[in-house]
Design a protein around this motif. Structure first.
Motif, PDB file in Angstrom:
ATOM      1  N   PHE B  73      -7.281  -2.085  -2.590  1.00 53.40           N
ATOM      2  CA  PHE B  73      -6.888  -0.747  -2.134  1.00 53.40           C
ATOM      3  C   PHE B  73      -5.492  -0.352  -2.645  1.00 53.40           C
ATOM      4  O   PHE B  73      -5.165   0.831  -2.705  1.00 53.40           O
ATOM      5  N   ALA B  74      -4.666  -1.336  -2.999  1.00 56.86           N
ATOM      6  CA  ALA B  74      -3.314  -1.033  -3.498  1.00 56.86           C
ATOM      7  C   ALA B  74      -3.388  -0.135  -4.733  1.00 56.86           C
ATOM      8  O   ALA B  74      -2.491   0.680  -4.986  1.00 56.86           O
ATOM      9  N   PHE B  76      -5.166   2.366  -5.140  1.00 56.50           N
ATOM     10  CA  PHE B  76      -5.291   3.776  -4.736  1.00 56.50           C
ATOM     11  C   PHE B  76      -3.978   4.542  -4.955  1.00 56.50           C
ATOM     12  O   PHE B  76      -3.982   5.754  -5.110  1.00 56.50           O
ATOM     13  N   ALA B  77      -2.858   3.804  -4.929  1.00 53.74           N
ATOM     14  CA  ALA B  77      -1.546   4.463  -5.091  1.00 53.74           C
ATOM     15  C   ALA B  77      -1.502   5.248  -6.399  1.00 53.74           C
ATOM     16  O   ALA B  77      -1.011   6.389  -6.434  1.00 53.74           O
ATOM     17  N   PHE B 224      -3.531  -4.249  -0.189  1.00 53.65           N
ATOM     18  CA  PHE B 224      -3.407  -2.970   0.529  1.00 53.65           C
ATOM     19  C   PHE B 224      -2.057  -2.288   0.263  1.00 53.65           C
ATOM     20  O   PHE B 224      -1.964  -1.079   0.208  1.00 53.65           O
ATOM     21  N   ASP B 225      -1.015  -3.100   0.106  1.00 54.38           N
ATOM     22  CA  ASP B 225       0.345  -2.558   0.007  1.00 54.38           C
ATOM     23  C   ASP B 225       0.784  -2.543  -1.472  1.00 54.38           C
ATOM     24  O   ASP B 225       1.035  -3.608  -2.047  1.00 54.38           O
ATOM     25  N   PRO B 226       0.891  -1.356  -2.099  1.00 54.11           N
ATOM     26  CA  PRO B 226       1.234  -1.315  -3.533  1.00 54.11           C
ATOM     27  C   PRO B 226       2.641  -1.826  -3.836  1.00 54.11           C
ATOM     28  O   PRO B 226       2.912  -2.257  -4.966  1.00 54.11           O
ATOM     29  N   LEU B 287     -13.053   2.561  -5.566  1.00 51.25           N
ATOM     30  CA  LEU B 287     -13.894   2.060  -4.471  1.00 51.25           C
ATOM     31  C   LEU B 287     -15.130   1.340  -5.032  1.00 51.25           C
ATOM     32  O   LEU B 287     -15.536   0.302  -4.510  1.00 51.25           O
TER      33      LEU B 287
END
Lengths: 53, 501
Positions: B73-74, B76-77, B224-226, B287
């Motif tokens: 998900f990181a 996504f940034a 999760f955390d870019p 995704l």
């Protein structure tokens, strides 16, 4: 991690929804844009032809 | 072979229809401004369709899915930055409004108006170089996608690449921007339907809970955390913001859409609404990549991420998404999705092919003729030169696609090759529009420093993409400031700032 997961989940929903919604609007209204554009190009070509003659 | 008869029939019908419709465009091409900027008559909805179709292709799906697979998900940034920056550019009209007022046909044309003919030629060469290197990996990756999804033997990838290219050339060469816009509209609708279908299928098969759990298990917080992800971090985010501001304002294919709209206000609205599409353009394929990781990420670890294993065969991460589609989509649906992805492929390739050829003809060959003391060419002759440039670029794409493989994530390769000209061009355009002191010496220094800052560290010193991109923008800005302060001021007459068709 939970904060980021929430953030990405909301982003995903917003991105997916706006993608689908704009596609629908563009599909419906783009067809009339296309017709107007064709007439405009034909008008420009006709004017150019008259100028050359 | 994964494709059934019905899948092949759907794809064949689409290809025949698309090429036929594209050929209709030739009837409307009367002069060079029709051929290059669609007569500057595009309305809001057609503008959105053509801009979105130009920047969403199989290549976009592939590199974004690869990012999702590798970084969770990181990633996504990067997608969010591209969309949000586009919305900001659209709302403010930053650069694009002024460009549209000037009635340009290509980005380097501005360099002759503000700086000098010589700098226009240098910029044209760098734009064409960066653009063609950028596009050079498209055909191979698109060929990979089509062979994996359809089940054609991968040994036939060259044939698939050639067929894709010839079909695009057929209508791009003849009808120019008019054909490209007509086909873009149809292609945008089809590719959007395919995008939504695949997203629903991917989440349904992988399961949202499983997707989150897999990323959490494999990558931990970095998924999760870019900022915590070692591949990204703050430098990456700042570079991405700079890069996307430059892409949305100075990228030839995007800029050509802005030049083709009815006026500055329409260009701003087109950019704003397409920004919302850009959010989905990045996030949705990412995704799919994460879903592919969830379903097939069981192989040996590379940089902490398991390789995809599909039907007992270990694949590269970039191939995980098409392999997933081949397995989760049923007969008929697979054909509809490929018939949606093919248009995406063709719309991007035809627009890019056309955009870079336009730069070669308008910003390198035409100005060089004038430098050599030759008179201007007629519209018909200019269109002919464009067509020859189209063929030349196509041949190079085949060669580069077959013999070059990007070293890391494809998204980052594309970013760096774009930076070759974007760093200098973006800095020069901002300087030209908003800083009175900028001059020709500064322009040359910015273009050359920006290009050197992207080419040398990436291709020869093998620095990371983040540092390379950041360095290129820094060097270009430094070049413009130092060069302009040391060089002589050039006075530009106000009437020179209005370009005509």
């Amino acid at each position: 991690m939970n904060g980021w997961l929430w953030f990405w989940t909301i982003s995903l929903v917003v991105a997916g929804t706006s993608f689908a919604f704009i596609t629908l609007v563009v599909t419906i209204k783009g067809a009339s844009d296309l017709q107007q554009w064709f007439s405009s190009l034909q008008r420009q070509n006709k004017n150019d032809d008259e100028l050359h003659h | 072979m994964n494709f059934s008869v019905i899948d092949w029939a759907i794809v064949a019908f689409y290809l025949a229809a698309s090429v036929s419709v594209g050929l209709i465009g030739k009837r409307f091409v009367g002069k060079i401004s029709h051929y290059l900027v669609a007569g500057r008559e595009l309305g809001l909805y057609l503008g959105i369709a053509t801009l979105a179709a130009t920047e969403i292709g199989t290549i976009t799906f592939m590199y974004n899915a690869e990012l999702g697979y590798k970084y969770g998900f990181a990633a996504f940034a990067a997608a969010m930055i591209s969309g949000l920056v586009m919305i900001i550019v659209g709302r403010t009209g930053f650069i694009i409004s002024r460009f549209r007022e000037l009635k340009l046909m290509t980005v380097p044309e501005y360099f002759e108006i503000k700086y000098s003919r010589g700098l226009r030629i240098v910029t044209g060469v760098l734009v064409a170089l960066g653009g063609i290197l950028n596009m050079g990996v498209f055909l191979r990756i698109e060929g990979q996608f089509l062979t994996i999804v359809s089940g054609i033997d991968t040994r036939h990838i060259v044939v698939v690449m050639t067929v894709i290219l010839l079909l695009e050339l057929a209508y791009t060469v003849l009808g120019g921007m008019v054909s490209v816009v007509i086909t873009d509209f149809i292609q945008y609708v089809l590719l959007s339907v395919a995008t939504i279908l695949v997203s629903l299928y991917a989440v349904y098969h992988a399961g949202w809970g499983n997707i989150v759990a897999k990323v959490s298990t494999v990558m931990g917080d970095a998924g999760f955390d870019p900022i915590a992800n070692p591949k990204f971090g703050l430098i990456f985010l700042v570079w991405q913001i700079l890069l996307w501001f430059s892409i949305h304002t100075c990228w030839q294919t995007t800029a050509m859409r802005m030049f083709s709209t009815k006026g500055p206000e329409t260009s701003k609205r087109v950019m704003t609404w397409t920004g919302f599409i850009f959010l989905g353009r990045g996030v949705l394929p990412m995704l799919w990549g994460i879903a592919a990781l969830t379903l097939y990420g069981t192989g040996s670890l590379t940089n902490g991420v398991p390789a995809p294993v599909v039907n007992g065969q270990t694949l590269a991460p970039i191939d995980a998404m098409p392999a997933m589609l081949a397995n989760i989509l049923g007969p008929g649906i697979r054909g509809i999705v490929v018939a949606g992805m093919l248009p995406a492929t063709m719309s991007v390739n035809s627009s890019y092919l056309f955009g870079w050829s336009a730069v070669i003809s308008q910003d390198v060959i035409m100005p060089l003729r004038r430098v050599l003391g030759k008179g201007p060419l007629s519209s018909r002759a200019q269109i002919f030169v464009n067509r020859i440039a189209n063929l030349f670029v196509s041949l190079f794409l085949m060669f580069w696609g077959l013999y070059y493989t990007p070293p890391g994530a494809v998204y980052l390769y594309l970013n760096v090759t774009g930076t070759i000209f974007l760093a200098g061009a973006f800095v020069c355009v901002i300087g030209g529009l908003y800083w009175r002191r900028s001059n020709v010496a500064g322009g040359y220094a910015a273009m050359l420093a920006g290009a050197a800052g992207a080419i040398i560290p990436f291709f020869f010193l093998h620095w990371s993409e983040n540092i390379t991109g950041f360095a290129a923008f820094g060097l270009a800005a430094g070049g413009l400031i130092v060069g302009s302060l040391l060089g002589r001021q050039r006075v530009v007459a106000s009437e020179q700032l209005v370009s005509t068709d």
